[in-house]
Scaffold this motif. Structure first.
Motif, mmCIF file in Angstrom:
data_model
loop_
_atom_site.group_PDB
_atom_site.id
_atom_site.type_symbol
_atom_site.label_atom_id
_atom_site.label_comp_id
_atom_site.label_asym_id
_atom_site.label_seq_id
_atom_site.Cartn_x
_atom_site.Cartn_y
_atom_site.Cartn_z
ATOM 1 N N LYS A 28 0.418 -1.367 -0.031
ATOM 2 C CA LYS A 28 -0.328 -0.064 0.125
ATOM 3 C C LYS A 28 0.746 1.289 0.123
ATOM 4 C CE LYS A 28 -4.268 1.585 1.902
ATOM 5 N NZ LYS A 28 -5.459 1.268 2.494
ATOM 6 N N GLU A 38 -4.196 5.971 3.718
ATOM 7 C CA GLU A 38 -5.162 5.422 3.744
ATOM 8 C C GLU A 38 -6.532 5.267 2.436
ATOM 9 O OE1 GLU A 38 -5.454 3.248 6.231
ATOM 10 O OE2 GLU A 38 -3.271 3.060 6.898
ATOM 11 N N SER A 39 -6.415 5.700 1.839
ATOM 12 C CA SER A 39 -7.322 5.864 0.364
ATOM 13 C C SER A 39 -6.847 5.505 -0.498
ATOM 14 C CB SER A 39 -7.910 7.362 0.494
ATOM 15 O OG SER A 39 -6.306 8.491 0.133
ATOM 16 N N GLU A 40 -5.992 4.968 -0.696
ATOM 17 C CA GLU A 40 -4.977 4.368 -1.801
ATOM 18 C C GLU A 40 -4.981 2.627 -2.052
ATOM 19 O OE1 GLU A 40 -3.005 5.789 -3.851
ATOM 20 O OE2 GLU A 40 -3.856 7.309 -3.548
ATOM 21 N N THR A 41 -5.519 2.429 -2.794
ATOM 22 C CA THR A 41 -5.729 1.297 -3.669
ATOM 23 C C THR A 41 -4.657 -0.126 -2.288
ATOM 24 O OG1 THR A 41 -7.563 1.610 -4.161
ATOM 25 C CG2 THR A 41 -6.552 -0.762 -4.944
#
Length: 87
Positions: A28, A38-41
């Protein structure tokens, strides 16, 4: 290249022959301080350097990947980050 953190490992008993022997890790993205974005895949990358869960790593992808483990995957872990220094 891209900074990421290894957050898990993947066990796949059924996979293409060209991936046999390769270690698959879930990564990540991290920001410049090493904190998870946290917003990343999360993505799965093939490990070419012996990284493990918790390591901050350098990831390369696409046509620029040139190592023994870039067999079929297009995202490879190509370095383990020791430190990040800012002036």
């Amino acid at each position: 290249m891209h900074l990421a953190k290894v957050i898990a490992k993947v066990v796949a008993t059924q996979k293409t022959d060209r991936l046999v022997g390769g270690k698959l890790l879930v990564i990540k993205s991290v920001d410049e301080t090493g904190r998870l974005m946290e917003s990343e895949t999360p993505y799965v990358a093939i490990d070419a350097v012996g990284a493990g869960v918790g390591d901050c790593v350098l990831v390369d992808w696409g046509g620029s990947v040139d190592n023994d483990m870039s067999m079929v995957g297009d995202m490879s872990i190509v370095g383990i980050v020791d430190t990040i220094e800012f002036e």
